[in-house]
Motif scaffolding. Sequence first.
Motif, PDB file in Angstrom:
ATOM      1  N   ASP A   1       0.965  -1.091   0.120  1.00  0.00           N
ATOM      2  CA  ASP A   1      -0.015   0.070  -0.266  1.00  0.00           C
ATOM      3  C   ASP A   1       0.948   1.213   0.034  1.00  0.00           C
ATOM      4  OD1 ASP A   1      -1.984  -1.803   0.148  1.00  0.00           O
ATOM      5  OD2 ASP A   1      -2.183  -1.538   2.331  1.00  0.00           O
ATOM      6  N   ARG A   2       0.645   2.009  -1.044  1.00  0.00           N
ATOM      7  CA  ARG A   2       1.801   3.212  -1.082  1.00  0.00           C
ATOM      8  C   ARG A   2       0.916   4.460  -1.661  1.00  0.00           C
ATOM      9  NH1 ARG A   2       5.622   0.444  -5.728  1.00  0.00           N
ATOM     10  NH2 ARG A   2       3.474  -0.072  -6.451  1.00  0.00           N
ATOM     11  N   ASN A   3       1.779   5.610  -1.694  1.00  0.00           N
ATOM     12  CA  ASN A   3       1.339   6.740  -1.806  1.00  0.00           C
ATOM     13  C   ASN A   3       0.323   7.538  -1.167  1.00  0.00           C
ATOM     14  OD1 ASN A   3       2.945   6.614  -4.323  1.00  0.00           O
ATOM     15  ND2 ASN A   3       1.551   6.051  -5.694  1.00  0.00           N
ATOM     16  N   TYR A   4       0.431   7.294   0.071  1.00  0.00           N
ATOM     17  CA  TYR A   4      -0.397   7.944   1.214  1.00  0.00           C
ATOM     18  C   TYR A   4       0.357   9.226   1.414  1.00  0.00           C
ATOM     19  CZ  TYR A   4      -3.552   3.866   2.163  1.00  0.00           C
ATOM     20  OH  TYR A   4      -4.624   2.872   2.394  1.00  0.00           O
ATOM     21  N   TYR A   5      -0.531  10.240   1.677  1.00  0.00           N
ATOM     22  CA  TYR A   5      -0.212  11.563   2.003  1.00  0.00           C
ATOM     23  C   TYR A   5      -0.738  12.009   3.237  1.00  0.00           C
ATOM     24  CZ  TYR A   5       1.543  11.812  -2.973  1.00  0.00           C
ATOM     25  OH  TYR A   5       2.059  11.618  -4.047  1.00  0.00           O
ATOM     26  N   TYR A   6      -0.070  12.320   4.056  1.00  0.00           N
ATOM     27  CA  TYR A   6      -0.333  12.922   5.556  1.00  0.00           C
ATOM     28  C   TYR A   6       0.065  14.413   5.788  1.00  0.00           C
ATOM     29  CZ  TYR A   6      -1.385   7.925   6.161  1.00  0.00           C
ATOM     30  OH  TYR A   6      -1.743   6.709   6.056  1.00  0.00           O
ATOM     31  N   ALA A   7      -0.802  15.194   6.271  1.00  0.00           N
ATOM     32  CA  ALA A   7      -0.505  16.497   7.034  1.00  0.00           C
ATOM     33  C   ALA A   7       0.191  16.461   8.234  1.00  0.00           C
ATOM     34  CB  ALA A   7      -1.596  17.383   7.009  1.00  0.00           C
ATOM     35  N   PRO A   8       1.327  16.705   8.093  1.00  0.00           N
ATOM     36  CA  PRO A   8       2.265  16.714   9.351  1.00  0.00           C
ATOM     37  C   PRO A   8       1.862  17.732  10.418  1.00  0.00           C
ATOM     38  CG  PRO A   8       3.492  17.878   7.877  1.00  0.00           C
ATOM     39  CD  PRO A   8       2.165  17.246   7.238  1.00  0.00           C
ATOM     40  N   GLU A   9       2.220  17.208  11.990  1.00  0.00           N
ATOM     41  CA  GLU A   9       2.034  18.044  12.909  1.00  0.00           C
ATOM     42  C   GLU A   9       3.308  18.462  13.401  1.00  0.00           C
ATOM     43  OE1 GLU A   9      -0.130  16.070  16.157  1.00  0.00           O
ATOM     44  OE2 GLU A   9      -2.107  16.191  14.969  1.00  0.00           O
ATOM     45  N   ILE A  10       3.422  19.758  14.092  1.00  0.00           N
ATOM     46  CA  ILE A  10       4.606  20.361  14.834  1.00  0.00           C
ATOM     47  C   ILE A  10       4.345  19.839  16.302  1.00  0.00           C
ATOM     48  CG2 ILE A  10       5.865  22.303  15.310  1.00  0.00           C
ATOM     49  CD1 ILE A  10       5.028  23.626  12.842  1.00  0.00           C
ATOM     50  N   GLN A  11       5.201  18.969  16.838  1.00  0.00           N
ATOM     51  CA  GLN A  11       5.144  18.670  18.158  1.00  0.00           C
ATOM     52  C   GLN A  11       6.717  18.922  18.881  1.00  0.00           C
ATOM     53  OE1 GLN A  11       4.156  14.589  18.401  1.00  0.00           O
ATOM     54  NE2 GLN A  11       1.963  15.073  17.504  1.00  0.00           N
ATOM     55  N   ASN A  12       6.981  19.767  19.710  1.00  0.00           N
ATOM     56  CA  ASN A  12       8.012  20.019  20.280  1.00  0.00           C
ATOM     57  C   ASN A  12       9.199  20.569  19.431  1.00  0.00           C
ATOM     58  OD1 ASN A  12       7.098  19.027  22.896  1.00  0.00           O
ATOM     59  ND2 ASN A  12       7.608  16.896  22.503  1.00  0.00           N
ATOM     60  N   GLY A  13       8.530  21.330  18.197  1.00  0.00           N
ATOM     61  CA  GLY A  13       9.368  21.927  17.352  1.00  0.00           C
ATOM     62  C   GLY A  13       9.805  20.980  16.256  1.00  0.00           C
ATOM     63  N   GLN A  14       9.200  19.822  16.064  1.00  0.00           N
ATOM     64  CA  GLN A  14       9.481  18.906  15.055  1.00  0.00           C
ATOM     65  C   GLN A  14       8.356  18.317  14.379  1.00  0.00           C
ATOM     66  OE1 GLN A  14      11.400  15.578  17.103  1.00  0.00           O
ATOM     67  NE2 GLN A  14      13.561  16.690  17.098  1.00  0.00           N
ATOM     68  N   LEU A  15       8.513  18.270  12.988  1.00  0.00           N
ATOM     69  CA  LEU A  15       7.571  17.655  12.325  1.00  0.00           C
ATOM     70  C   LEU A  15       7.278  16.120  12.649  1.00  0.00           C
ATOM     71  CD1 LEU A  15       8.213  19.323   8.824  1.00  0.00           C
ATOM     72  CD2 LEU A  15       6.458  19.893  10.264  1.00  0.00           C
ATOM     73  N   VAL A  16       5.986  15.916  12.797  1.00  0.00           N
ATOM     74  CA  VAL A  16       5.678  14.425  13.148  1.00  0.00           C
ATOM     75  C   VAL A  16       4.389  14.000  12.194  1.00  0.00           C
ATOM     76  CG1 VAL A  16       4.878  12.885  15.013  1.00  0.00           C
ATOM     77  CG2 VAL A  16       6.162  14.833  15.594  1.00  0.00           C
ATOM     78  N   ILE A  17       4.712  12.846  11.659  1.00  0.00           N
ATOM     79  CA  ILE A  17       3.643  12.379  10.779  1.00  0.00           C
ATOM     80  C   ILE A  17       2.553  11.390  11.664  1.00  0.00           C
ATOM     81  CG2 ILE A  17       3.044  10.939   8.870  1.00  0.00           C
ATOM     82  CD1 ILE A  17       4.760  13.369   8.025  1.00  0.00           C
ATOM     83  N   VAL A  18       1.403  11.691  11.573  1.00  0.00           N
ATOM     84  CA  VAL A  18       0.277  10.843  12.104  1.00  0.00           C
ATOM     85  C   VAL A  18      -0.506  10.226  11.092  1.00  0.00           C
ATOM     86  CG1 VAL A  18      -1.511  11.212  13.721  1.00  0.00           C
ATOM     87  CG2 VAL A  18       0.266  12.927  14.091  1.00  0.00           C
ATOM     88  N   PRO A  19      -0.204   8.973  11.049  1.00  0.00           N
ATOM     89  CA  PRO A  19      -0.942   8.176   9.830  1.00  0.00           C
ATOM     90  C   PRO A  19      -2.485   7.996  10.208  1.00  0.00           C
ATOM     91  CG  PRO A  19       0.540   6.867  11.055  1.00  0.00           C
ATOM     92  CD  PRO A  19       0.576   8.040  11.674  1.00  0.00           C
TER      93      PRO A  19
END
Length: 457
Positions: free
Chosen positions: A26-44
Amino acid sequence: FFNYGRNYWAMPLDAANRQLGNEQDDRNYYYAPEIQNGQLVIVPDSAHTLNGLPKSTDPTTLVVSNFGGPNFSSSTGEGIVPGTKSEYEDEYVLGIEREVKAGLVAKARYIDRRLGRIIEDIGSQSPEASTISGNYTGGIANPGPGTDIAVNEDEITYTPAQFAAANPNAGQTGWTYAAPVPGCTKTNDTYFSAGGIWTNGENQPIGGACFLNLAAMDAGPGDGKPDGFAKPVRRYQALELEFDKRYSNHWLAVMSYRFAKLFGNYEGAYRNDNGQSDPGISSLFDFTSGQLGLLGDQFKPGFLSTDRRNVGSLFLSYTVGADSPFIHGAKGLTVGMGVRGQSGVPLSRLGDHPAYLNQGEVPIGGRGAGGRTPSTAQLDMKGEYAIPLHESKVLKLSMDAFNVTNSQFITGKVQYLQQPALSYPVEGSAPTLNVDYGRPTSFQGPFYARASIRFEF
């Protein structure tokens, strides 16, 4: 002495995981990242999924484009073709060892390793037929010139000139197709299934193909005729010479030289050309050769990627003793050096795969057509000083220096002629030629040193 051995390959589980099962990708999923403690975090999760949502707006046309949908794919779940046997290699070793005088041993060996049989997953289609054939037969087998698992393709080919002569207005409004050679129709011509005239790894047009038995071809079982697979070849031959001066009178030396060649069309469990690590199920035998030559010289034997003709080395070590002239005051000091030189490895001109569209799959002009990497040499040095502290306790101070001359030889170059393809390589949509072809990708490691203190008790 003489030794003969037949070595059977213990096949890793990669084939079982990917082919005997039914691998789901399963490929080509796109997620909007969050900023947590100054870092970009992907929440799938569904709340952050961007697939199908607006992506950008063209500043000229104001047309809004969206993120595409995810891609779901699975392997074919191929089984093992009946009669498949273990992969093996035969090895012959002929040598002689003789003590020339006390402490000095001379050795000579000839080594010959010959691949006898391989295990690979295979497919019945040629690259050009994969765009038009409705049948497919495959599995894990022992591919070779006699392999027969499906009905052969009755293929006829034509040149770009033949197609242009019969269809001078091809692609234009009102164009009526005319057969470039007898037997071609709109139904069996790859011009329509692939989208144009096929090109090679240098983006040169090479023609097209038509299939006269479209309904029956590539379906199993076999038809009593070989399917068109090449014989897998890998042969290693080496002459090794070695002189060993055993440790005596405070010093030792080992000098060796090897002349060797590695020739064939099959590298083994790992493919250096395209970096594929799929032992037993690589892409090398996924397609038959076909008549159009889209696989270039993939099955033509040549010097393989790790062929290195000459390797020489010299290692020396001396330990200062109480009876060493002039330097006996440094008793306990050991110094050593190692020198190694080797010739380069072959470079190829690799085009994209015509069906998979991957880089680094198809040798153009034969294996090694791109020359070789430069020869390299390296000097390493070592020093160690032992300080006795007690009858059973020693403190050792040591220093190791690698690549003392800081040589910066090139050890790898870009071998891909094309950028990754986005569609079948045909006129008008062939992949972009790679402007980085021939540029260095790796260099000899620079000078570095390490020091240590060791207490032995």
